[in-house]
Design a protein around this motif. Structure first.
Motif, PDB file in Angstrom:
ATOM      1  N   VAL A  32       0.828  -1.209   0.000  1.00 21.74           N
ATOM      2  CA  VAL A  32       0.000   0.000   0.000  1.00 21.74           C
ATOM      3  C   VAL A  32       0.866   1.263   0.000  1.00 21.74           C
ATOM      4  CG1 VAL A  32      -0.294   0.077   2.515  1.00 21.74           C
ATOM      5  CG2 VAL A  32      -2.017   1.124   1.042  1.00 21.74           C
ATOM      6  N   ARG A  63      -7.191  -4.644  -6.006  1.00 21.34           N
ATOM      7  CA  ARG A  63      -6.204  -4.653  -4.925  1.00 21.34           C
ATOM      8  C   ARG A  63      -6.459  -3.519  -3.928  1.00 21.34           C
ATOM      9  NH1 ARG A  63      -3.307  -5.161  -1.061  1.00 21.34           N
ATOM     10  NH2 ARG A  63      -1.036  -4.880  -0.982  1.00 21.34           N
ATOM     11  N   PHE A  64      -6.780  -2.322  -4.439  1.00 20.28           N
ATOM     12  CA  PHE A  64      -6.991  -1.141  -3.591  1.00 20.28           C
ATOM     13  C   PHE A  64      -8.337  -0.503  -3.933  1.00 20.28           C
ATOM     14  CE2 PHE A  64      -2.295  -1.340  -4.248  1.00 20.28           C
ATOM     15  CZ  PHE A  64      -1.924  -1.616  -2.936  1.00 20.28           C
ATOM     16  N   PRO A  65      -9.419  -1.099  -3.457  1.00 18.64           N
ATOM     17  CA  PRO A  65     -10.742  -0.620  -3.882  1.00 18.64           C
ATOM     18  C   PRO A  65     -10.959   0.852  -3.539  1.00 18.64           C
ATOM     19  CG  PRO A  65     -10.906  -2.730  -2.725  1.00 18.64           C
ATOM     20  CD  PRO A  65      -9.494  -2.239  -2.537  1.00 18.64           C
ATOM     21  N   LEU A  88      -9.349   3.518  -4.436  1.00 20.33           N
ATOM     22  CA  LEU A  88      -8.230   4.470  -4.435  1.00 20.33           C
ATOM     23  C   LEU A  88      -8.137   5.229  -5.763  1.00 20.33           C
ATOM     24  CD1 LEU A  88      -5.850   5.773  -3.057  1.00 20.33           C
ATOM     25  CD2 LEU A  88      -4.460   3.778  -3.610  1.00 20.33           C
TER      26      LEU A  88
END
Lengths: 112, 112
Positions: free
Chosen positions: A22, A97-99, A101
């Motif tokens: 992240v 992976r990074f909902p 963002l």
């Protein structure tokens, strides 16, 4: 390396978003030039934008570095087409992976 | 400055999340020390954590800088209580400005 038409460059290396920490994702997006690249890519069909087609105030070596950071963060995929290196935003994979963002940085205010 | 018990420090300056550019928010979170501070604050009741109580491998001047960045990004509010400067995460306000961003960094993998 692709066999023909790519000149002398090595094929770009990529990192899949699933393998991106992240912190790496945040750092990749926390830059005005890279954010502009991501936003312009988001507004263009995949594989239509060559690296030289972006409206950013940096020279070629710096631009190359920024694309390397974006590839390393799982944000951008590149391939060589003849003399052009074309790009796509890895929107679906990065979202998985990074909902939220990407949506956040794409919808946010004019570059502040 | 508060009138008593705060020593010689000026009261900390704050920026409300509504006034924070997205780049500033991303840059504030894109640092392992600051991410640790935010995560520890998220796991503690408001105003219970003094600046010296965090498990981060930096000296006092660097820590002070990190808290300044977090205040400037609308992530942390501080106040002086006697000799202690205590903190709270501005979770609701920050969430209203950047929906999902804190949740993303709080739930993400162990610090990578």
């Amino acid at each position: 390396m692709t066999p023909r038409g790519t000149g002398h460059r090595a094929a770009p290396e990529h990192t899949h978003p699933d393998d991106v920490p992240v912190l790496t994702a945040l750092a990749a997006l926390a830059d005005p030039v890279r954010l502009t690249l991501v936003r312009e890519l988001a507004g263009s069909p995949e594989w239509t934008r060559a690296c030289g087609s972006f409206d950013v105030p940096v020279g070629k070596p710096a631009l190359s570095h920024h694309f390397s950071v974006l590839r390393g963060a799982g944000l951008v995929e590149q391939r060589d087409e003849g003399a052009r290196r074309v790009n796509r935003l890895r929107r679906a994979e990065f979202d998985a992976r990074f909902p939220g963002l990407l949506e956040l940085v794409l919808r946010a205010d004019p570059l502040d």
